[in-house]
Structures are given as structure tokens and as C-alpha cells.
Design an enzyme around this catalytic site. Structure first.
Site, PDB file in Angstrom:
ATOM      1  N   ASP A 198       0.867  -1.176   0.000  1.00 39.19           N
ATOM      2  CA  ASP A 198       0.000   0.000   0.000  1.00 39.19           C
ATOM      3  C   ASP A 198       0.906   1.228   0.000  1.00 39.19           C
ATOM      4  OD1 ASP A 198      -2.301   1.666   0.528  1.00 39.19           O
ATOM      5  OD2 ASP A 198      -3.213  -0.100   1.444  1.00 39.19           O
ATOM      6  N   HIS A 215     -11.269  -2.908   3.431  1.00 40.22           N
ATOM      7  CA  HIS A 215     -11.256  -2.581   4.858  1.00 40.22           C
ATOM      8  C   HIS A 215     -12.039  -1.304   5.169  1.00 40.22           C
ATOM      9  CE1 HIS A 215      -8.073  -0.289   2.972  1.00 40.22           C
ATOM     10  NE2 HIS A 215      -8.146   0.557   3.993  1.00 40.22           N
ATOM     11  N   ASP A 216     -12.587  -0.648   4.155  1.00 43.47           N
ATOM     12  CA  ASP A 216     -13.339   0.590   4.371  1.00 43.47           C
ATOM     13  C   ASP A 216     -14.845   0.420   4.236  1.00 43.47           C
ATOM     14  OD1 ASP A 216     -11.041   2.156   4.736  1.00 43.47           O
ATOM     15  OD2 ASP A 216     -10.801   2.457   2.582  1.00 43.47           O
ATOM     16  N   GLU A 249      -6.518   3.451  -5.913  1.00 41.55           N
ATOM     17  CA  GLU A 249      -7.781   3.529  -5.174  1.00 41.55           C
ATOM     18  C   GLU A 249      -8.481   4.805  -5.616  1.00 41.55           C
ATOM     19  OE1 GLU A 249      -9.836   3.965  -0.791  1.00 41.55           O
ATOM     20  OE2 GLU A 249      -8.012   5.049  -1.271  1.00 41.55           O
ATOM     21  N   ASP A 264      -3.090   4.671  -2.361  1.00 42.43           N
ATOM     22  CA  ASP A 264      -4.174   5.205  -1.544  1.00 42.43           C
ATOM     23  C   ASP A 264      -4.720   6.517  -2.130  1.00 42.43           C
ATOM     24  OD1 ASP A 264      -5.500   4.831   1.126  1.00 42.43           O
ATOM     25  OD2 ASP A 264      -4.658   6.826   1.487  1.00 42.43           O
TER      26      ASP A 264
END
Ligand code: NOJ
Length: 554
Positions: free
Chosen positions: A114, A340-341, A279, A216
Site C-alpha cells: 500500500d 477494509h473501508d 484507489e 491510496d
């Protein structure tokens, strides 16, 4: 597999081999705090992850995307980085990391890190320098602005985690911008030195052997250079996420971001066979811009539509058609089912529909990304107020925005703490873990895990599913259907989202169909001619055969 099947597979396997690993493979997201704890501190770590690689190999996934493991004060659980090239001691050491890369590669698993380029932690030495004085050389590495003429923040931009996005610094009498927590100041990607420093971070990890990056909030990197106010969102209603009150017109997705993406891509391309994933939460027509002019952007702009879609056949059919139509020539599609969000799929649509979702994800055209634990049917776990960890929930409580429920520890066994830790887990573990866990489900042919592992296996064995074209099949109501085809090999996918049985006439599609897999799991091998019967909430994967292929002498 019949001999005809294997003959065909060999014939077309060479075509599939011309695709890259990230096009053919399945990506699996690991949230490191919650995957496997090796030292009893209740938080997952690198050694723990290594100890579970054999499971991931068995499951058949091709790449692990690992959420941040860097040194961080953990205000946003690693998305607030204080040192981009150091491993947080909670997760292990750089030696552990090097071993992680080796052990992954030894099992033919790629490792995607990430990369968090939009902001650092406020404890990052760069920010400490930047805030020390107005003429510090790193002042321009962050986004500093004078107060508005009448005082107060420079504009109306909001923080994603609640409240305004500007923090006043009394020492230097300016505001800094933070799209997320105030402890996550935004970097200034218009500053050439900052850009160089960040590209060096990518080089550092590429040299250590990582296979790519998930970047990200990529669409956030460049902001309006005039810092104009964002307009109000006319659709916002009381009780909704307060960040959505404004449309992020000027604070994100600025034209100049694409030049930055191209720089990253150019660098990654200097290494062999690496991948860049963005993302990006944007409508499809804006999302696909991130493939870049002549595909000079990211290889994979994450496609989150399955996370956000209304869960019914017609909406999903429309989404697939619109996405396929929007893809630039030569670009490669992808689909994401969880992260995870976002709430877990099993909680969002229920366990039975989650089986359909698994079949959908793993039979659509494009790289699938799945979230750890979804393969065993993990659901969101209710978190008591005293146990809340997520800063989003702490800042904007009670609206159901917190992300702890989908970040609870992986359920490995029926033993204490689901086999995740010997200590006290950092987040509670789902109460039903004695039933929902890897060990129990591996032995149950009807479990979610068995379904996932079979779907992944058949996908990777069949070029039609891995890389073939997608042909929509016209349906109405609760039925969604498409054919995946590569040369002579074809599969029909039929998903019944409704609670009544459906039929689909397959006469025009082939001489006969042979059921490869049902989400109900007990129809494999059945032959079908004419009308295919699909049970309520059933998903079917059917191999379509011509008369010659069928070998039928009746
Ligand atoms: C997106 C990440 O997925 C999320 O977890 C994080 O809080 C924000 N970016 C800020 O980095």
C-alpha cells in the site's frame, strides 16, 4: 476433467499465457493488524502472515495486497505514515519483511504494498520540518495557506473524517490542509522535490522485490490551485455522512493529477512485471481516465461498483454493460467485492446472496479483488462504544460509518480467539467463529470457503473465465446472465437474485450445458439441454458444449 476438456484447455492455454499475472490472477487484501498474530500482542504481524501463506496458496489466490505496515503513530491504523521506508515494530522488522517477500515468491504469490502518497502523519520528520517556520525548505512539501481575508479557514473544504479540512498552526499563523485526520496533513504534489522524494519511496520497495502498489486515494493527490470553495451537494440529507454535504469538485480529481500518475507509472515500468493499482472512488467515466492517455496511467483503477451497487440483477447488469462500454481500448477491467473501508458483503446482502456475489466476482471479466475473511463468509461485527478504534467512528459517531466492524480478526479455527492470537485481540472476534472459520469450513464441501476455492480453481484453469470475452445474455427480472468465451471454450453464468425459481433457454447457446458449479454446490456434472432451471438465489456456472465436444452418442 474429461479428455476433451483437457485437449481444449491445452489448445487455448497459450493465448492466456500472453496475459500478465495481474490480469489473470486473483488479488487478496490482507489487513495486517487482523490477519494473524504470531507474538500474542493481539495485533497481526508479518510472521503471522508468513505462517498463513500455505493457506493462501491452497485457496489459489495469486497476489496479496497488504495494507500499510510502515512506521506510524496508528491514528488511522497505518494510513498515517511517519516513515515510508521503515516497518512498524508491531508488524516486525525489515528482515521479516524480506522474508515475507521470499516466502510469498516461493509459493508463486505476488506481494503488493500500500503506497500512501496523499498525506503523511503529522509526526513525519518532513511535516515537523515543514511546520517549523514559513521559510523552512520543506514548507512547500505540504499545503499551507493564509487564513481567509476576514480570518478563519481559507475555504469550505471538509475532512473525510468529519469537520473542516484546515488546521490552524498558531506558530506560523497559517492553515494546513488535511483531507483526512488533522494528524494526516496532505502533501503537495505540485512541489517537484516532494515528487522526487515520493518516487524514491517507490524505488526503495521495488528494489526490495515488491510486485506493485495499491495507491491510496489516488484521485486526491492534486487540488485546485486557486482553492475555490466546493459547491453544496443538493442530494445530501440529514443523517448522511457530513463529508458528502459538499461535492468534492475542487479538492479532488484535478486534471493535473494524470501527469503525476504517469510519473509513477513510468517509474514502475522500469522494473519488470510490476503493477500499479489506484484507489479511486469516482463515477465510471471519470474513473477510466486513470488508465491514462495511451494507457500511461495505472494498470488497475480499482472498480468499486460492486461495493456500492444496489444488489439486484438489473442494476448489476447495467453496471457491467456500462463499465465494459467505458473501458478504453486495450485496458484491462477489474472488480472489487470488499475492502477494509466498506461493510462486508455477507452483512450487506446476506450469506446466500454472498455466494452469488462470489460467483459473480470470480466469473466476471477482469481481475477480481477479494477481502480477507469474505471467503469464509465473515460478517461485520458489532463494536461496543467502549471498544471503538476507528477514528472515523470516534469523530462522526452513530451514523454507521465506522470501519471496525469489517476489520475484526480473521477466523482460523474453532479454538480460543479463533486461532488468531494467544493474547487479547485488538478488536472483538465474531461470536459465531466456532462455525465460521477456515479449519471447519475446509472440511465442509458446502461451505463458503469450499465455494470460493472451487471458483478460484476453475477460474485459473479455464482461459475462458480468466481472460475470455464477456457476452451479455438478455434476461429480465431477477436473472443476470452472461457467457464467457475464449475460442471454442465457453461458460454460461446464470445468477438468480430472486426468491423464485427461474429458467433460461440455452438451446441457442450450445448443444448441451454441463454444470460446473452451483452456489448450492450439489449439481456439479449435471447435463442440461433446452431449459436451464435455476433455483431461488442460486448461481450456476455451466460449461457450454457443441455436439462434438459433448461426446454424446445418444
Ligand atoms: C483510504 C484507505 O483505504 C482508508 O482506510 C484510509 O483511512 C484513507 N484512505 C486515508 O488514508
Amino acid at each position: 476433467m474429461t479428455s476433451e476438456d483437457s485437449f481444449q484447455t491445452q489448445n487455448i492455454a497459450s493465448r492466456a499465457a500472453s496475459y500478465l499475472w495481474w490480469q489473470r490472477g486473483v488479488i487478496y487484501e490482507v489487513y495486517p493488524r487482523s490477519f494473524m498474530d504470531s507474538n500474542g500482542d493481539g495485533v497481526g504481524d508479518l510472521k503471522g502472515l508468513i505462517s498463513r501463506f500455505d493457506y493462501l496458496r491452497w485457496l489459489g489466490i495469486d497476489a496479496v495486497w497488504l495494507s500499510p505496515i510502515y512506521r506510524s503513530p496508528m491514528k488511522d491504523f497505518g494510513y498515517d505514515v511517519a516513515d515510508y521506508t521503515a516497518i512498524h515494530p508491531l508488524f516486525g522488522t525489515m528482515e521479516d519483511f524480506d522474508r515475507l517477500v521470499r516466502e510469498a515468491h516461493a509459493r508463486d504469490i505476488k506481494l503488493i504494498l500500500d503506497f500512501v502518497p496523499n498525506h503523511t502523519s503529522d509526526r513525519h520528520p518532513w511535516f515537523i520540518e515543514s511546520r517549523s517556520s514559513r521559510d523552512n525548505p520543506k514548507r512547500g512539501w505540504y499545503i499551507w495557506h493564509d487564513p481567509a481575508p476576514g480570518g478563519g479557514p481559507p475555504n469550505n473544504w471538509l475532512s473525510n473524517f468529519g469537520g473542516g479540512a484546515w488546521e490552524y498552526d498558531p506558530k506560523t499563523e497559517q492553515y494546513y490542509y488535511h483531507a483526512f485526520l488533522r494528524e494526516q496533513p496532505d502533501l503537495n504534489w505540485r512541489n517537484p522535490q516532494l515528487v522526487e522524494a515520493m518516487l524514491n519511496v517507490l524505488r526503495f520497495w521495488l528494489e526490495r522485490g515488491v510486485d506493485g502498489f495499491r495507491v491510496d486515494v489516488l484521485w486526491h493527490l492534486i487540488k485546485d490551485d486557486q482553492f475555490r470553495d466546493n459547491p453544496p451537494n443538493p442530494y445530501w440529507r440529514e443523517g448522511a455522512d457530513p463529508y458528502q454535504k459538499l461535492l468534492e469538485l475542487h479538492s479532488t480529481d484535478q486534471a493535473e493529477v494524470h501527469a503525476v500518475v504517469t510519473r509513477m507509472r513510468h517509474l514502475v515500468d522500469q522494473y519488470q512485471d510490476r503493477v500499479l493499482i489506484g484507489e479511486i472512488y469516482l463515477p465510471v467515466e471519470r474513473l477510466v481516465q486513470y488508465y491514462g492517455i495511451d494507457l500511461s496511467g495505472v494498470h488497475v483503477p480499482f472498480n468499486f461498483q460492486l461495493l456500492l451497487a444496489k444488489w439486484n440483477a438489473r442494476d448489476i447488469a447495467r453496471i457491467i454493460a456500462e463499465y465494459e462500454a467505458a473501458l478504453p481500448k486495450g485496458s484491462w477491467p477489474n472488480w472489487v467485492l470488499g475492502n477494509h473501508d466498506r461493510p462486508r458483503i455477507a452483512s450487506r446482502v446476506g450469506l446466500t446472496q454472498a455466494r452469488l456475489a462470489a460467483m459473480l466476482l470470480l466469473t466476471l471479466r477482469g481481475t477480481p479483488t477479494l477481502y480477507y475473511g469474505d471467503e469464509i463468509g465473515m460478517h461485520d461485527v458489532e463494536i461496543q462504544p467502549a471498544k471503538v478504534q476507528d477514528p472515523f467512528e470516534k469523530n462522526v459517531p452513530g451514523l454507521g460509518l465506522g470501519r471496525d466492524p469489517q476489520r475484526t480478526p480473521m477466523q482460523w479455527t474453532a479454538a480460543k480467539n479463533a486461532g488468531f492470537t494467544e493474547g487479547e485481540p485488538w478488536l472483538p472476534i465474531a461470536e459465531d467463529y466456532p462455525q465460521i472459520n477456515v479449519e471447519t469450513e475446509r472440511d465442509d464441501p458446502f461451505s463458503m470457503l469450499s465455494l470460493y476455492s472451487q471458483l478460484i480453481k476453475v477460474r485459473s484453469a479455464e482461459p475462458a473465465l480468466e481472460v475470455g470475452v464477456l457476452e451479455p445474455v438478455e434476461t429480465t427480472g431477477d436473472l443476470l446472465s452472461y457467457v464467457r468465451r475464449d475460442g471454442e471454450s465457453a461458460f454460461l453464468v446464470a445468477l438468480n437474485f430472486g426468491t423464485k425459481p427461474e429458467t433460461l433457454n440455452i438451446s441457442g447457446m450450445g448443444f448441451e450445458g454441463r454444470i460446473t458449479l452451483s452456489t448450492w454446490l450439489n449439481r456439479s456434472g449435471d447435463s442440461v439441454r433446452g431449459n436451464l432451471y435455476i433455483r431461488p438465489e442460486e448461481g450456476l456456472l455451466v460449461r457450454l458444449l457443441t455436439q462434438t465436444q459433448s461426446g454424446d452418442v445418444r
